[in-house]
Design a protein around this motif. Structure first.
Motif, short mmCIF file in Angstrom:
data_model
loop_
_atom_site.label_atom_id
_atom_site.label_comp_id
_atom_site.label_asym_id
_atom_site.label_seq_id
_atom_site.Cartn_x
_atom_site.Cartn_y
_atom_site.Cartn_z
N ALA A 248 0.34 -6.78 6.76
CA ALA A 248 1.14 -5.59 7.03
C ALA A 248 2.27 -5.47 6.00
O ALA A 248 3.32 -4.91 6.29
N THR A 283 2.02 1.42 0.92
CA THR A 283 1.79 2.02 2.25
C THR A 283 0.59 2.96 2.20
O THR A 283 -0.25 2.98 3.11
N HIS A 286 -2.68 1.01 2.16
CA HIS A 286 -3.06 0.62 3.53
C HIS A 286 -3.73 1.81 4.23
O HIS A 286 -4.78 1.66 4.87
N VAL A 347 -0.15 -2.52 10.52
CA VAL A 347 0.75 -1.66 9.74
C VAL A 347 1.34 -0.57 10.64
O VAL A 347 2.56 -0.35 10.64
#
Length: 476
Positions: A248, A283, A286, A347
């Motif tokens: 994460a 981010t 992900h 996440v």
């Protein structure tokens, strides 16, 4: 509102803030535990690392080292020499001069004998126009000279110009250790599921640098860089290592990170309209990889070292922290659909709530807490027992976390060879909780206002460089 209700309100706020500090410091202790286990395992594996075998292995994929440069005349030559001397079987260095107004491009041409090249650049990402491509005759060095478009634009040009499937994006002012590329590439060599890897960035202020290498690790005399050494150890060793274990990790420092080129192209590269392009990219990776139902990991390795010069003055440090916090807020706003969304796993369910409540809103909550605590004490609403508990949780645990990061460094990685440096860092780990931490909190609070005013500026970042002669000249 009666006197009693005012007292009740102030007490309620103080208890709420106490719970907040317990939650954030408790979660940090959880991250420390995971980080300690991870770093211990890493240190144990290092005894059987086989880096020399990896150096000549045919399974090690070639790497393109991408370096955006804007007005880096103070450090560019030493940095490029350190990059070219890295230990890795096959790699190239791609420098992208982002329309520098100083002598960056002239120094590169003079120092490395560059000549104009007809090497094509694949425009797989939207970028500002390229003015020229240069190559060195005797080195694996490519320099792309382009119109100014910002760091993200320069990185995208570098990704387009890269010839190899793995790219390592670094800042021009960092110095990499000789085996840093081998260490950061190893997770990608060992598993095709690893999409990106972050490496630790350490503070070079106070270190002795010779010919683009850190030859002796030390600490600086002034307080501001020493506070940042403690912060970097806490953020990288404890924070990012722990987030990496949870898969994460939301940020890989723009100063030193490795990616699979195909994933960067598929995700659209770095976005131009943010001041936090490194966090936004990770981010988004992900998000894209989870929406494609890909099995992947984004990892953090605690020991492939990049050394960087941190701000030495309060003025420059404030600009940096203002930009960092605005970048954090921008990323959370852009990817708000991931918040508490189980589709995005740890996440969405853990990292996004943590960064919203403890990082983005942290300055507001902390400053409210300090004000309520001071008001409660001044009006006599807080008992001695509560005041002591508040102090221990808000400040005492902060000291434990800071000093814990320094001891984690010494116990497992041992980068500071002299006990006096460790003693100095321990001292700064204690006193940062009495003024410095609160000052940074105020800057982060002001950054929220700056973000709401749509401030998109980076602010200038004056650097002294690693050359002692130039440092002396600037000081004079």
């Amino acid at each position: 509102m009666s006197v009693l209700s005012v007292a009740g309100f102030i007490l309620w706020v103080n208890y709420a803030i106490l719970v907040y500090f317990l939650l954030i410091n408790g979660f940090y202790l959880f991250l420390y535990l995971m980080s300690f286990v991870k770093i211990s395992d890493y240190a144990r594996r290092e005894a059987f690392s086989g880096l020399s075998e990896l150096m000549v292995s045919q399974y090690a994929p070639p790497v393109s080292l991408i370096v955006p440069a804007y007005n880096e005349e103070a450090t560019i030559a030493a940095s490029v020499r350190s990059f070219l001397a890295l230990h890795y079987s096959s790699f190239e260095v791609v420098i992208v001069n982002d329309g520098s107004t100083d002598r960056t491009i002239e120094i590169l041409r003079e120092q490395f004998g560059l000549t104009e090249s007809d090497q094509p650049v694949r425009k797989q990402l939207q970028t500002r126009p390229i003015k020229a491509v240069y190559a060195a005759a005797s080195e694996s060095l490519i320099v792309v000279d382009k119109e100014n478009g910002g760091k993200a634009d320069a990185l995208n040009v570098g990704i387009c110009a890269a010839n190899y499937p793995i790219v390592c994006c670094i800042d021009a002012d960092v110095i990499l250790e000789e085996d840093a590329l081998l260490r950061i590439a190893r997770p990608m060599i060992e598993s095709a599921d690893v999409s990106a890897v972050g490496g630790i960035v350490r503070v070079a202020n106070g270190c002795e640098v010779d010919s683009g290498r850190v030859v002796e690790v030390g600490t600086p005399r002034s307080a501001i860089p020493n506070f940042q050494i403690v912060e970097y150890l806490r953020a990288f060793l404890a924070g990012r290592t722990g987030w990496g274990v949870l898969n994460a990790l939301l940020i890989i420092s723009g100063a030193f990170g490795m990616f699979r080129r195909r994933d960067l192209i598929a995700a659209g590269g770095y976005v131009h309209d943010t001041v936090g392009e490194d966090m936004e990219l990770v981010t988004r990776l992900h998000r894209v990889l989870r929406e494609e139902n890909r099995r992947y990991r984004i990892e953090f390795i605690p020991d492939p070292v990049a050394w960087t010069e941190v701000p030495a003055t309060v003025k420059v440090l404030r600009r940096q922290r203002d930009r960092w916090h605005r970048g954090l807020i921008d990323t959370l706003v852009r990817h708000r659909r991931m918040f508490m969304n189980p589709r995005y796993g740890t996440v969405g369910m853990l990292a996004m709530p943590y960064f919203l409540f403890f990082e983005f809103l942290g300055p507001v909550i902390e400053l409210t807490g300090y004000a309520a605590f001071a008001l409660g004490l001044a009006l006599g609403y807080l008992s001695f027992a509560f005041a002591a508990a508040f102090f221990l949780v808000a400040v005492g645990l902060g000291i434990v976390l800071s000093v814990g990061a320094i001891f984690m460094e010494e116990l497992r990685l041992k980068r500071y060879p002299h006990w006096k440096d460790l003693a100095k860092l321990t001292f700064y780990g204690v006193i940062e909780n009495f003024g410095y931490r609160q000052l940074v909190t105020v800057w982060r609070f002001l950054a929220i206002i700056s973000f709401l005013r749509n401030n998109q500026s980076w602010g200038s970042m004056e650097r002294r460089g690693f050359d002692p002669a130039k440092r002396s000249k600037k000081k004079g």
